[in-house]
Design an enzyme around this catalytic site. Structure first.
Site, short mmCIF file in Angstrom:
data_model
loop_
_atom_site.label_atom_id
_atom_site.label_comp_id
_atom_site.label_asym_id
_atom_site.label_seq_id
_atom_site.Cartn_x
_atom_site.Cartn_y
_atom_site.Cartn_z
CB ALA A 120 -5.62 81.86 52.72
CE LYS A 176 -1.83 75.10 58.68
NZ LYS A 176 -0.50 74.45 58.73
CB VAL A 197 10.32 77.29 58.44
CG1 VAL A 197 10.56 76.12 59.37
CG2 VAL A 197 9.13 78.14 58.90
CB ILE A 249 -4.34 68.72 67.65
CG1 ILE A 249 -4.84 68.28 66.26
CG2 ILE A 249 -3.49 67.64 68.28
CD1 ILE A 249 -5.75 67.07 66.26
CG ASN A 251 4.37 70.00 62.69
OD1 ASN A 251 3.14 69.87 62.61
ND2 ASN A 251 4.98 70.34 63.81
CE1 TYR A 277 -3.28 77.58 61.07
CE2 TYR A 277 -5.48 76.68 60.72
CZ TYR A 277 -4.17 76.51 61.11
OH TYR A 277 -3.73 75.28 61.55
CB SER A 298 -5.55 72.85 59.05
OG SER A 298 -6.61 73.18 59.93
#
Length: 268
Positions: free
Chosen positions: A155, A157, A60, A186, A87, A153, A140
């Site tokens: 930052a 999200k 990606v 999850i 995702n 992480y 998130s």
């Protein structure tokens, strides 16, 4: 253009991506998935159980690869993409001073650049199937309030949340919905990773020790379906995410105090 609706999902080889692929596939959608894990993608498509599927191995972070993936999927699906599910993402935890440059850059590139590039590439396809088409992004609970031990992480999200809100405004006149999912912890293979290279303790162990719930991945798949078909901009998934969203809005002082009193950040 065929009448069968089509969704393309990044990170479709496992976890949330796989669960959403199965959920939409069971409702007779044409399902395309992208990932760097080809074996995992094959397993996902074998579980869908019908032939209206497509896979494309790509990273990606590669903008040109996005065009190739989506153009190929649109051809396979009969000329339409109704939903892009942005995702793909990776975790990173631990104190910021313990995170390596490579870890920080990889997380920023996959979790943020990947979402921006996906949105750019998807726009012309989603405009063709509007009104009602949708860009769905995985944010998130870490995008609700910054999480100690997960600054990088968090930052990314928060960034995904901002991208969602920005494009919700930019694309409204085109009839394209823009939505985000904000799950807490999850039950996916990501929980079995270590948060950073210096840690030998898995994320799942830390979550369990902290007394936090782990939400079944099927709940995220249902939330994705509801988000695509509903009007809510951000959808929280899991008890922790819902509580955090409520507390950060109505009791910000308490959230700050609890955050500052956290004695052992994730990944430390």
């Amino acid at each position: 253009m065929t009448s069968r609706k089509a969704i393309f999902i990044t990170g479709g080889a496992s976890g949330i991506g796989r669960a959403v692929a199965l959920h939409f596939g069971a409702r007779d959608w044409f399902v395309g998935i992208g990932d760097v894990d080809e074996r995992g993608m094959d397993e996902t498509l074998s579980l869908i159980g019908h032939g209206f599927t497509y896979k494309h191995k790509f990273d990606v972070r590669d903008r040109a690869a996005w065009d190739e993936a989506l153009d190929g999927f649109a051809t396979a699906s009969g000329g339409r993409i109704d939903v892009l599910f942005n995702n793909a993402g990776i975790p990173i935890g631990g104190s910021l001073v313990d995170n390596s440059v490579d870890e920080i850059e990889r997380c920023l590139d996959i979790n943020l650049k990947g979402v921006l590039f996906g949105a750019q590439a998807a726009y012309p396809h989603l405009r063709k199937t509007a009104p009602g088409s949708c860009l769905l992004n995985t944010a998130s609970a870490a995008g609700i309030y910054g999480t100690p031990g997960a600054s990088v992480y968090s930052a990314t999200k928060f960034g995904v949340r901002a991208i969602t809100e920005s494009l919700d405004g930019e694309w409204a006149e085109d009839g394209i919905k823009v939505r985000s999912l904000m799950p807490s912890f999850i039950d996916t293979p990501l929980l079995d990773h270590t948060p950073n290279a210096q840690s030998n303790e898995g994320i799942r162990q830390r979550v369990t020790e902290a007394g936090l719930e782990i939400t079944p991945v099927e709940e995220v798949a249902k939330a994705a379906w509801d988000a695509v078909h509903g009007e809510k901009l951000h959808t929280t998934v899991g008890k922790t995410a819902k509580q955090m969203a409520f507390a950060s809005r109505w009791m910000p002082g308490r959230v700050r105090k609890q955050t500052r009193e956290s004695t052992r950040p994730l990944g430390k």
